[in-house]
Write an enzyme that holds these catalytic residues in place. Structure first.
Site, mmCIF file in Angstrom:
data_model
loop_
_atom_site.group_PDB
_atom_site.id
_atom_site.type_symbol
_atom_site.label_atom_id
_atom_site.label_comp_id
_atom_site.label_asym_id
_atom_site.label_seq_id
_atom_site.Cartn_x
_atom_site.Cartn_y
_atom_site.Cartn_z
ATOM 1 N N HIS A 152 -3.449 2.120 -3.566
ATOM 2 C CA HIS A 152 -4.799 2.233 -2.992
ATOM 3 C C HIS A 152 -5.662 1.064 -3.449
ATOM 4 O O HIS A 152 -5.475 0.514 -4.535
ATOM 5 C CB HIS A 152 -5.451 3.563 -3.383
ATOM 6 N N THR A 197 -1.140 -8.883 -8.269
ATOM 7 C CA THR A 197 -2.294 -8.544 -7.442
ATOM 8 C C THR A 197 -1.878 -8.088 -6.043
ATOM 9 O O THR A 197 -0.757 -8.333 -5.596
ATOM 10 C CB THR A 197 -3.244 -9.740 -7.337
#
Length: 226
Positions: A152, A197
């Site tokens: 998420h 990331t």
């Protein structure tokens, strides 16, 4: 982060109360059995176990009827209801189980499978998979101690869901962080403490590390046939 609407909380509480009612009823039935001097302890332990089992079942039933899908989560949408109920299950029930380190790693594999993760054979996680329905991991892969994988993205009031896909025979080092949308190829290695990331693509056989993670070693060259 957006506030969770009250009617989303009500939906979650209905599912939680149903799980609790089923667990209490089942534990009460067990209490009628001749369990000896440890009846009280056994009934309480059985009640806690049954609460989680019923919660797993109702959680999966909810997601079967209303699947958790990838993409931006628009305010006021049905997608937001599903995402929020999923989040509440983790914040108030499953997170304590995932983070406790009480459950042995082989049993945690069963927990993650019960919560909807796709795990290949001989794949285990000593870390935390925070979004099992959107986590797909191949075979013979190990997730190191206290590593975290989540699918998420929360940026201010924006919420987005993106699956994490990890291949076969991958090593994720201890305390590494794998963010939403990351794809990791077969035989790749993510070093301990690395932060990969969102939306990063790690090719097969590569070694990545650092904060933010970057490629440290390219995939081995294919052998040249004589």
């Amino acid at each position: 982060m957006r506030a969770i609407p009250s009617h989303h909380v009500v939906v979650f509480l209905c599912l939680l109360c149903a799980s609790l009612a089923l667990a209490v009823a089942s534990a009460a039935a067990l209490a009628l059995l001749p369990l000896g001097d440890f009846r009280g302890v056994l009934v309480v332990l059985a009640g806690v176990l049954l609460l989680y089992l019923y919660a797993f079942a109702l959680y999966r039933l909810f997601l079967r009827l209303l699947p958790l899908r990838e993409g931006d989560v628009a305010p006021g949408s049905q997608h937001e209801l599903i995402a929020n109920v999923n989040m509440l299950f983790y914040l108030l029930l499953f997170n304590s189980l995932v983070r406790s380190h009480v459950v042995p790693v082989p049993l945690m594999r069963l927990v993650y499978l019960a919560l909807g993760a796709r795990l290949g054979t001989n794949t285990y996680s000593a870390g935390a998979l925070l979004d099992p329905p959107l986590t797909r991991i191949g075979s013979n892969t190990i997730i190191g101690h206290d590593a975290v994988i989540f699918a998420h993205v929360i940026e201010g009031e924006r919420l987005e869901l993106k699956a994490v896909v990890i291949g076969n025979t991958v090593t994720i080092g201890a305390t590494a962080v794998i963010m939403a949308g990351v794809h990791i190829g077969d035989h790749a290695i993510v070093s301990a403490g690395a932060v990969v990331t969102k939306d990063t693509r790690i090719a097969a056989g590569e070694v990545w590390g650092g904060i933010p993670a970057r490629r440290l070693k390219a995939a081995p060259a294919a052998p040249v046939e004589a």
